[in-house]
Write a protein that holds these residues in place. Structure first.
Motif, PDB file in Angstrom:
ATOM      1  N   VAL A   1     -73.385-106.890  -7.834  1.00  0.00           N
ATOM      2  CA  VAL A   1     -74.463-106.286  -7.046  1.00  0.00           C
ATOM      3  C   VAL A   1     -74.168-104.800  -6.940  1.00  0.00           C
ATOM      4  N   ILE A   2     -75.143-103.963  -7.307  1.00  0.00           N
ATOM      5  CA  ILE A   2     -74.918-102.511  -7.372  1.00  0.00           C
ATOM      6  C   ILE A   2     -75.952-101.795  -6.505  1.00  0.00           C
ATOM      7  N   ALA A   3     -75.483-100.953  -5.588  1.00  0.00           N
ATOM      8  CA  ALA A   3     -76.411-100.256  -4.682  1.00  0.00           C
ATOM      9  C   ALA A   3     -76.998 -98.993  -5.303  1.00  0.00           C
ATOM     10  N   ARG A   4     -76.286 -98.378  -6.248  1.00  0.00           N
ATOM     11  CA  ARG A   4     -76.721 -97.067  -6.755  1.00  0.00           C
ATOM     12  C   ARG A   4     -76.284 -96.899  -8.200  1.00  0.00           C
ATOM     13  N   ARG A   5     -77.213 -96.484  -9.065  1.00  0.00           N
ATOM     14  CA  ARG A   5     -76.860 -96.188 -10.457  1.00  0.00           C
ATOM     15  C   ARG A   5     -76.046 -94.910 -10.505  1.00  0.00           C
ATOM     16  N   ASP A   6     -75.153 -94.806 -11.500  1.00  0.00           N
ATOM     17  CA  ASP A   6     -74.293 -93.622 -11.635  1.00  0.00           C
ATOM     18  C   ASP A   6     -75.054 -92.519 -12.374  1.00  0.00           C
ATOM     19  N   PRO A   7     -75.261 -91.347 -11.724  1.00  0.00           N
ATOM     20  CA  PRO A   7     -75.998 -90.270 -12.395  1.00  0.00           C
ATOM     21  C   PRO A   7     -75.132 -89.497 -13.386  1.00  0.00           C
ATOM     22  N   ASN A   8     -73.834 -89.808 -13.403  1.00  0.00           N
ATOM     23  CA  ASN A   8     -72.910 -89.053 -14.260  1.00  0.00           C
ATOM     24  C   ASN A   8     -72.978 -89.595 -15.685  1.00  0.00           C
ATOM     25  N   PRO A   9     -73.508 -88.813 -16.650  1.00  0.00           N
ATOM     26  CA  PRO A   9     -73.681 -89.344 -18.001  1.00  0.00           C
ATOM     27  C   PRO A   9     -72.368 -89.798 -18.637  1.00  0.00           C
ATOM     28  N   VAL A  10     -71.248 -89.207 -18.204  1.00  0.00           N
ATOM     29  CA  VAL A  10     -69.952 -89.573 -18.792  1.00  0.00           C
ATOM     30  C   VAL A  10     -69.542 -90.982 -18.364  1.00  0.00           C
ATOM     31  N   ALA A  11     -69.923 -91.371 -17.139  1.00  0.00           N
ATOM     32  CA  ALA A  11     -69.449 -92.647 -16.594  1.00  0.00           C
ATOM     33  C   ALA A  11     -70.497 -93.748 -16.658  1.00  0.00           C
ATOM     34  N   ALA A  12     -71.790 -93.378 -16.825  1.00  0.00           N
ATOM     35  CA  ALA A  12     -72.879 -94.367 -16.747  1.00  0.00           C
ATOM     36  C   ALA A  12     -72.795 -95.375 -17.889  1.00  0.00           C
ATOM     37  N   GLY A  13     -73.606 -96.440 -17.783  1.00  0.00           N
ATOM     38  CA  GLY A  13     -73.613 -97.459 -18.849  1.00  0.00           C
ATOM     39  C   GLY A  13     -73.004 -98.762 -18.384  1.00  0.00           C
ATOM     40  N   GLY A  14     -72.521 -98.791 -17.147  1.00  0.00           N
ATOM     41  CA  GLY A  14     -71.866 -99.996 -16.614  1.00  0.00           C
ATOM     42  C   GLY A  14     -72.814-101.185 -16.587  1.00  0.00           C
ATOM     43  N   VAL A  15     -74.067-100.936 -16.199  1.00  0.00           N
ATOM     44  CA  VAL A  15     -75.032-102.038 -16.094  1.00  0.00           C
ATOM     45  C   VAL A  15     -75.220-102.680 -17.475  1.00  0.00           C
TER      46      VAL A  15
END
Ligand SMILES: NC(=O)c1ccc[n+]([C@@H]2O[C@H](COP(=O)([O-])OP(=O)(O)OC[C@H]3O[C@@H](n4cnc5c(N)ncnc54)[C@H](OP(=O)(O)O)[C@@H]3O)[C@@H](O)[C@H]2O)c1
Length: 341
Positions: free
Chosen positions: A101-115
């Protein structure tokens, strides 16, 4: 949709992420709660600042029971990058977690992609969290998110004004224009920002300490960096034990000052005036939010709340959007944002 247990776990994850001992920047504040398939809490974890374990890794390290079929409730999308710690999405997959369960998407392009990574491994990912909790997750890291998007800290200016727009009386005194509730809020604002900034004119006139204090007068556990901007002389800020570092930003250019603060890992600046410096930030387009404490009192003369903006005709006025009006008896708090062009 979240279950009641997951909603409670997310509230708890937000609470531990906001731990007063965790610095505000340059890393996001993140909390994680691991739930067993039956809904019991297996472990909690949170990120404690740059160089320490991410929240998911912290929680995984604390879990003693097997995690097959467990749910991870996190305040920010698990990362996919290898920094000082490994990718969290991978760690959750390896541990056997089946729902995240995720409350907020990561806006950091380097770290995003987890979903995407979690979904490609067959993990059920839930992003549809109640609005109140999604907002809390966004507010938790708003300085950090601003830094990711704009490569400079978020700037909130706070002004205490009389009803006729004065920031100080004719003799330069301004203590106190507002009442106790508004003044107590200033200390909360200081404790939730990581820099308090004033111009050298304010340092000369008011000799402020710029510390964050509690109602009992003691220092708040989280103290901001204290910065004075200007090229002239001013008395050194007094430094009670436990107060934050004090620095001088010897420039008149707001962008240069913000670049310096960003490089120091600072992500949210509370600009506490005075009128000349606040005007300089507005003119430079470096002010993101304005909090005005408006007092039901009049001075009739004295320094205006804001210095010259270089506006000579009404058509050139700088319009602001009024976001919120909140009574802080006997004063009012107005929250405003410069209108996007
Ligand atoms: N009511 C309120 O909310 C509030 C808040 C703060 C202060 N005040 C009152 O405001 C008064 C002081 O006003 P002020 O306007 O002199 O204070 P200020 O804005 O704090 O300081 C102005 C000084 O900052 C330096 N500076 C830094 N960047 C600048 C830039 N981009 N452009 C121009 N100057 C820059 C200049 O000094 P250098 O020569 O050193 O470079 C300038 O003289 C005091 O009476 C104080 O009590 C009221």
């Amino acid at each position: 949709m979240l279950t009641d247990i997951e909603r409670r776990a997310l509230r708890r994850a937000l609470e531990i992420a906001a731990d007063d001992a965790v610095p505000l920047g340059p890393n996001p504040r993140v909390g994680c709660v691991l739930l067993s398939p039956g809904g019991g809490v297996l472990a909690e974890g949170h990120h404690r600042g740059a160089g320490t374990a991410h929240a998911e890794a912290d929680a995984l390290a604390r879990a003693s029971a097997p995690l097959t079929g467990a749910t991870a409730v996190v305040t920010l999308e698990p990362c996919t990058h290898v920094g000082r710690t490994g990718p969290c999405a991978e760690a959750l997959i390896d541990a056997g977690v089946s729902r995240v369960v995720i409350a907020r998407r990561d806006p950091n392009p380097v770290a995003a992609g987890g979903v995407d990574r979690l979904r490609s491994a067959g993990v059920d990912v839930e992003l549809d969290v109640p609005e109140e909790l999604a907002t809390a997750a966004q507010r938790l890291n708003r300085g950090w998110e601003h830094g990711v998007r704009h490569q400079r800290p978020l700037v909130t200016a706070k002004l205490a004004l009389t009803l006729d727009g004065r920031a100080a009386a004719a003799d330069g005194t301004s203590r106190w224009i507002t009442g106790e509730i508004a003044r107590a809020e200033v200390h909360e604002l200081r404790a939730t920002s990581d820099v308090v900034l004033v111009g050298s004119g304010t340092a000369r006139a008011d000799r402020p300490t710029l510390t964050a204090r509690r109602e009992d007068g003691g220092l708040h556990p989280r103290q901001p960096l204290r910065a004075v901007m200007g090229t002239g002389r001013f008395p050194a800020l007094s430094t009670p034990e436990g107060s934050g570092e004090a620095i001088t930003l010897a420039t008149h250019d707001p962008s240069v000052a913000l670049e310096d603060l960003h490089a120091r890992g600072r992500r949210h600046v509370l600009l506490e005036g005075g009128p000349t410096l606040t005007a300089a930030f507005l003119r430079a387009g470096c002010l993101d939010e304005l909090i005005v404490h408006l007092a039901p009192t009049l001075l009739g003369a004295g320094s205006p709340g804001l210095g010259d903006l270089g506006i000579t005709t009404i058509a050139d006025r700088l319009d602001l959007d009024l976001v919120e009006v909140t009574p802080l008896p006997p004063d009012l708090r107005l929250t405003l944002r410069p209108r996007a062009a």
